[in-house]
Design a protein around this motif. Structure first.
Motif, PDB file in Angstrom:
ATOM      1  N   CYS A 102       8.281  13.502  -0.507  1.00  0.00           N
ATOM      2  CA  CYS A 102       8.772  14.745  -1.113  1.00  0.00           C
ATOM      3  C   CYS A 102       7.994  15.077  -2.387  1.00  0.00           C
ATOM      4  N   ASN A 103       7.879  16.361  -2.671  1.00  0.00           N
ATOM      5  CA  ASN A 103       7.200  16.832  -3.870  1.00  0.00           C
ATOM      6  C   ASN A 103       8.131  16.691  -5.069  1.00  0.00           C
ATOM      7  N   ARG A 104       7.846  15.731  -5.919  1.00  0.00           N
ATOM      8  CA  ARG A 104       8.715  15.457  -7.062  1.00  0.00           C
ATOM      9  C   ARG A 104       8.365  16.295  -8.291  1.00  0.00           C
ATOM     10  N   GLN A 105       7.577  17.350  -8.077  1.00  0.00           N
ATOM     11  CA  GLN A 105       7.287  18.289  -9.155  1.00  0.00           C
ATOM     12  C   GLN A 105       8.180  19.524  -9.087  1.00  0.00           C
ATOM     13  N   THR A 106       9.068  19.565  -8.101  1.00  0.00           N
ATOM     14  CA  THR A 106       9.993  20.687  -7.958  1.00  0.00           C
ATOM     15  C   THR A 106      11.421  20.146  -7.902  1.00  0.00           C
ATOM     16  N   GLU A 107      12.371  20.998  -8.277  1.00  0.00           N
ATOM     17  CA  GLU A 107      13.777  20.579  -8.257  1.00  0.00           C
ATOM     18  C   GLU A 107      14.240  20.305  -6.835  1.00  0.00           C
ATOM     19  N   ALA A 108      13.837  21.156  -5.893  1.00  0.00           N
ATOM     20  CA  ALA A 108      14.226  20.955  -4.497  1.00  0.00           C
ATOM     21  C   ALA A 108      13.636  19.663  -3.946  1.00  0.00           C
ATOM     22  N   GLY A 109      12.385  19.373  -4.301  1.00  0.00           N
ATOM     23  CA  GLY A 109      11.756  18.146  -3.832  1.00  0.00           C
ATOM     24  C   GLY A 109      12.444  16.907  -4.372  1.00  0.00           C
ATOM     25  N   LEU A 110      12.832  16.940  -5.653  1.00  0.00           N
ATOM     26  CA  LEU A 110      13.527  15.802  -6.241  1.00  0.00           C
ATOM     27  C   LEU A 110      14.914  15.630  -5.618  1.00  0.00           C
ATOM     28  N   GLU A 111      15.580  16.744  -5.320  1.00  0.00           N
ATOM     29  CA  GLU A 111      16.887  16.658  -4.673  1.00  0.00           C
ATOM     30  C   GLU A 111      16.744  16.031  -3.281  1.00  0.00           C
ATOM     31  N   SER A 112      15.677  16.396  -2.571  1.00  0.00           N
ATOM     32  CA  SER A 112      15.430  15.805  -1.251  1.00  0.00           C
ATOM     33  C   SER A 112      15.104  14.316  -1.363  1.00  0.00           C
ATOM     34  N   THR A 113      14.382  13.947  -2.424  1.00  0.00           N
ATOM     35  CA  THR A 113      14.057  12.536  -2.640  1.00  0.00           C
ATOM     36  C   THR A 113      15.319  11.714  -2.857  1.00  0.00           C
ATOM     37  N   VAL A 114      16.204  12.208  -3.719  1.00  0.00           N
ATOM     38  CA  VAL A 114      17.467  11.503  -3.987  1.00  0.00           C
ATOM     39  C   VAL A 114      18.268  11.366  -2.700  1.00  0.00           C
ATOM     40  N   ASP A 115      18.356  12.448  -1.942  1.00  0.00           N
ATOM     41  CA  ASP A 115      19.130  12.433  -0.707  1.00  0.00           C
ATOM     42  C   ASP A 115      18.549  11.442   0.304  1.00  0.00           C
ATOM     43  N   ALA A 116      17.214  11.426   0.431  1.00  0.00           N
ATOM     44  CA  ALA A 116      16.574  10.543   1.412  1.00  0.00           C
ATOM     45  C   ALA A 116      16.818   9.076   1.079  1.00  0.00           C
TER      46      ALA A 116
ATOM     47  N   SER B 100       0.855  -1.202   0.000  1.00  0.00           N
ATOM     48  CA  SER B 100       0.000   0.000   0.000  1.00  0.00           C
ATOM     49  C   SER B 100       0.883   1.242   0.000  1.00  0.00           C
ATOM     50  N   VAL B 101       1.471   1.520  -1.166  1.00  0.00           N
ATOM     51  CA  VAL B 101       2.427   2.617  -1.250  1.00  0.00           C
ATOM     52  C   VAL B 101       1.742   3.966  -1.423  1.00  0.00           C
ATOM     53  N   GLY B 102       0.449   3.955  -1.740  1.00  0.00           N
ATOM     54  CA  GLY B 102      -0.230   5.207  -2.046  1.00  0.00           C
ATOM     55  C   GLY B 102      -0.251   6.194  -0.893  1.00  0.00           C
ATOM     56  N   VAL B 103      -0.448   5.699   0.343  1.00  0.00           N
ATOM     57  CA  VAL B 103      -0.576   6.611   1.476  1.00  0.00           C
ATOM     58  C   VAL B 103       0.740   7.297   1.812  1.00  0.00           C
ATOM     59  N   TYR B 104       1.851   6.763   1.304  1.00  0.00           N
ATOM     60  CA  TYR B 104       3.151   7.356   1.607  1.00  0.00           C
ATOM     61  C   TYR B 104       3.561   8.410   0.583  1.00  0.00           C
ATOM     62  N   GLN B 105       2.877   8.457  -0.567  1.00  0.00           N
ATOM     63  CA  GLN B 105       3.288   9.365  -1.624  1.00  0.00           C
ATOM     64  C   GLN B 105       2.870  10.799  -1.306  1.00  0.00           C
ATOM     65  N   ASN B 106       3.514  11.731  -2.003  1.00  0.00           N
ATOM     66  CA  ASN B 106       3.145  13.133  -1.872  1.00  0.00           C
ATOM     67  C   ASN B 106       1.777  13.352  -2.493  1.00  0.00           C
TER      68      ASN B 106
ATOM     69  N   PHE C 282      16.778  10.899 -12.809  1.00  0.00           N
ATOM     70  CA  PHE C 282      16.245  11.016 -14.166  1.00  0.00           C
ATOM     71  C   PHE C 282      15.091  12.011 -14.223  1.00  0.00           C
ATOM     72  N   GLU C 283      14.204  11.950 -13.240  1.00  0.00           N
ATOM     73  CA  GLU C 283      13.076  12.887 -13.212  1.00  0.00           C
ATOM     74  C   GLU C 283      13.565  14.324 -13.071  1.00  0.00           C
ATOM     75  N   LYS C 284      14.655  14.522 -12.346  1.00  0.00           N
ATOM     76  CA  LYS C 284      15.209  15.866 -12.191  1.00  0.00           C
ATOM     77  C   LYS C 284      15.752  16.392 -13.519  1.00  0.00           C
ATOM     78  N   VAL C 285      16.358  15.514 -14.318  1.00  0.00           N
ATOM     79  CA  VAL C 285      16.859  15.917 -15.643  1.00  0.00           C
ATOM     80  C   VAL C 285      15.703  16.321 -16.550  1.00  0.00           C
ATOM     81  N   CYS C 286      14.593  15.603 -16.441  1.00  0.00           N
ATOM     82  CA  CYS C 286      13.441  15.861 -17.320  1.00  0.00           C
ATOM     83  C   CYS C 286      12.534  16.974 -16.817  1.00  0.00           C
ATOM     84  N   LEU C 287      12.728  17.433 -15.587  1.00  0.00           N
ATOM     85  CA  LEU C 287      11.804  18.388 -14.977  1.00  0.00           C
ATOM     86  C   LEU C 287      11.639  19.678 -15.774  1.00  0.00           C
TER      87      LEU C 287
END
Length: 621
Positions: free
Chosen positions: A234-248, A97-103, A292-297
């Motif tokens: 993390c919000n993967r629609q922003t560059e900062a959010g994607l950077e936080s996702t990679v770091d986490a 049940s991964v949905g409840v954990y997503q942004n 990859f998502e950060k490159v395409c953002l």
């Protein structure tokens, strides 16, 4: 091992309504994630009950001789096995049940896989630690009721960490505190009688040990799991959010890899080396996907060099997911990896490989040579798709080789494991009043404190001092007043006139002794026993050649019933009722109390590196 400590201070609290909780913890939060974790805890209890009933039925089947009884027991066993399988499938459903954990951003994103937190049972440290303080340190155990309560409150708070950096710091603080507790109260030659029970996050099977290493390993697992939940949030629609996702996810991989390398014989399946290796691969794959998502953002344009870059990044993601899917389908992890995890890894591998082919085809079709341009330019363009050309081949020759044309994977940012930074977490040793760990630890034994009454003759104490926190008697005049009263060379001075001296420096102790002039001085000292005396006489579970750790799967017996019923233990109040007046344990010690009267002066010391307190003998675990 460091001997410098921070002064004891209350933990910061967070306010929720009219109640207060430790920073990084809020057990009243009614989020989708907390509800899912509560369902996981309830399922763990049902699985435990079903396994106990199955064990009882199996024992009855072995003992029964009547054929009719045996048939009835076999029928009951089939029902129990079916029920247990359904419960495990329900637990697997929670794991997928991964949905409840997503942004909750509106735009669609490919889901990422988090890990659920391991569940545990309550642990009462009070009686065991009080007894050990009295027996081993010869101190009044009731002076440490607040410290024991702080330890138990901290553990309780770690069961409901918040999904942010404060929650991670809370778990790390407890993990580091366990390093102090292990050094002070858990000698390698005996069991303390404290049973730690943790549930496998994938199978729900409980594991119990009287070894603190199970507690430390499980907290490490939950640190890694919490990082994965932070990454998926993390919000993967922003560059900062994607950077936080990679770091986490990189930090999650680092913690899980540290757990695999440090605790090599874990009794819980979700912390086995094989499973942890797969989980590390999964975290790094998801970090690479976020790269990859950060490159395409910023958006993709039909530009040659950009398409080359995107194609290579997509191929890299497809490659790591292909490796992850292969690892998930290997024994022995294949049976306990949730099916949807393996399916999602397979889908992502094909998806990103298809994207790499698409972008490569686009650049080759839309960026052909124009009339008049030579083949050198075409070779140069093709070479951009490779990190290096195979030896003996040219770009044009590679174009004609089907196998070589598939070697496309490349990334500008190779994701890697981030080692956990425990040294950045400031931790206060709850039991610092016992004295510096370099001397006052569970691995060393002393005589009971001896009262020495003496006077300084004409300003001469009759001995010199050495060391620093604690101070030792050195070069003792055998005819002086102190020697006649029982002082020995090498004695540690623990108090002077009932003032605790264990943390005082040599100059401070000397100044205090000289301040009495010709007056009578009462000094308490302890003598360190030799190595042959370090073995405790009380050792119900230790024998020569026996492993220092053992595991007990709680299948047929209730571990709570194993507590010695002769001990009087006060029931700990619910953590939810903990307010500004903190829960303090008032459990009575089971040992008689000697005449000890030592107080602790407010000496401020700073902790330099609590990470040095971690037990490196983890290969025994």
């Amino acid at each position: 091992m460091t001997d410098t400590l921070l002064p004891a201070a209350p933990q910061p609290l967070e306010k929720e309504g009219n109640c207060y909780f430790r920073k990084g913890c809020n057990p009243l939060a009614q989020t989708g994630r907390s509800k899912l974790q509560n369902q996981r805890a309830a399922l763990n209890q049902q699985i435990l009950k079903a396994m106990r009933m199955r064990t009882g039925a199996e024992n009855l089947l072995k003992a029964a001789t009547n054929q009719k009884v045996r048939e009835q027991v076999r029928l009951e066993l089939s029902f129990l096995n079916s029920d247990l399988q359904m419960l495990k499938e329900e637990l697997e459903g929670l794991n997928i049940s991964v949905g409840v954990y997503q942004n909750t951003e509106e735009a669609f994103t490919i889901p990422l896989i988090p890990l659920g937190l391991k569940e545990t049972k309550d642990v009462d440290f009070s009686v065991a630690l009080k007894d050990f303080i009295l027996e081993h340190y010869s101190e009044d155990s009731y002076l440490y009721e607040d410290e024991i309560a702080d330890l138990m409150d901290l553990r309780q708070a770690c069961r409901t960490p918040s999904r942010n950096e404060a929650g991670v710091e809370l778990l790390m603080s407890y993990f580091m505190q366990l390093g102090f507790v292990e050094s002070r109260f858990f000698p390698p030659t005996r069991q303390m009688g404290i049973l730690f029970t943790w549930y496998d996050s994938l199978t729900g099977v409980p594991v119990s040990q009287q070894n603190l290493l199970l507690e430390k390993a499980s907290i490490l697992f939950n640190i890694g799991a919490l990082y994965t939940q932070i990454g998926t949030r993390c919000n993967r629609q922003t560059e900062a959010g994607l950077e936080s996702t990679v770091d986490a996810f990189q930090r999650a991989a680092g913690v899980l890899n540290y757990l695999k390398e440090t605790f090599t014989h874990t009794p819980s399946y979700d912390m086995s080396p094989a499973m942890l290796s797969v989980l590390v691969k999964m975290m790094l794959a998801q970090a690479q996907e976020s790269t990859f998502e950060k490159v395409c953002l910023p958006g993709l344009q039909n530009e040659f060099f950009l398409l080359v870059k995107v194609a290579q990044e997509a191929a890299k993601v497809g490659e790591v997911y292909r490796q992850l899917h292969t690892a998930m389908n290997q024994e022995p992890v294949k049976e306990n990896i949730p099916y949807s995890w393996a399916s999602l890894a397979c889908v992502k591998a094909h998806h990103y490989e298809a994207l790499a082919h698409y972008f490569t085809a686009t650049l080759l079709i839309d960026h052909q040579l124009k009339p008049g341009e030579d083949e050198d330019h075409q070779e140069k363009c093709l070479s951009q798709l490779y990190s290096h050309m195979p030896e003996g081949l040219t770009p044009l020759a590679t174009l004609k080789n089907v196998h070589q044309r598939q070697l496309l994977a490349k990334t500008e940012r190779e994701v890697e494991i981030i080692v956990p930074q425990f040294s950045k977490v400031t931790v206060t040793d709850f039991f610092q009043k016992l004295g510096p760990l370099s001397v006052f630890s569970a691995n060393k034994r002393w005589t009971a404190p001896r009262s020495i009454h003496f006077t300084a003759e004409e300003g001469d104490l009759g001995f010199t001092l050495r060391g620093n926190s604690p101070v030792q008697v050195h070069f003792l005049d055998p005819y002086c007043s102190a020697a006649a009263a029982g002082t020995k060379e090498g004695d540690y001075i623990v108090s002077i006139q009932d003032v605790d001296c264990k943390w005082l420096t040599l100059s401070e102790v000397m100044k205090m002794l000289k301040s009495f002039g010709q007056d009578d001085i009462e000094m308490k000292v302890v003598s360190l026993l030799d190595a042959t005396s370090t073995m405790h006489s009380k050792c119900a579970t230790y024998s020569v050649g026996m492993q220092k750790t053992y595991s007990m799967i709680c299948l047929g017996i209730d571990v709570d019933d194993k507590t010695d019923k002769t001990k009087k233990v006060s029931k700990k109040l619910s953590f939810l009722s903990w307010g500004t007046n903190k829960n303090r344990q008032k459990s009575a010690s089971t040992l008689c109390l000697p005449s000890v009267g030592v107080t602790m002066p407010p000496v401020k010391k700073k902790l330099s590196s609590p990470f040095s307190l971690l037990n490196t003998d983890s290969s025994l675990y």
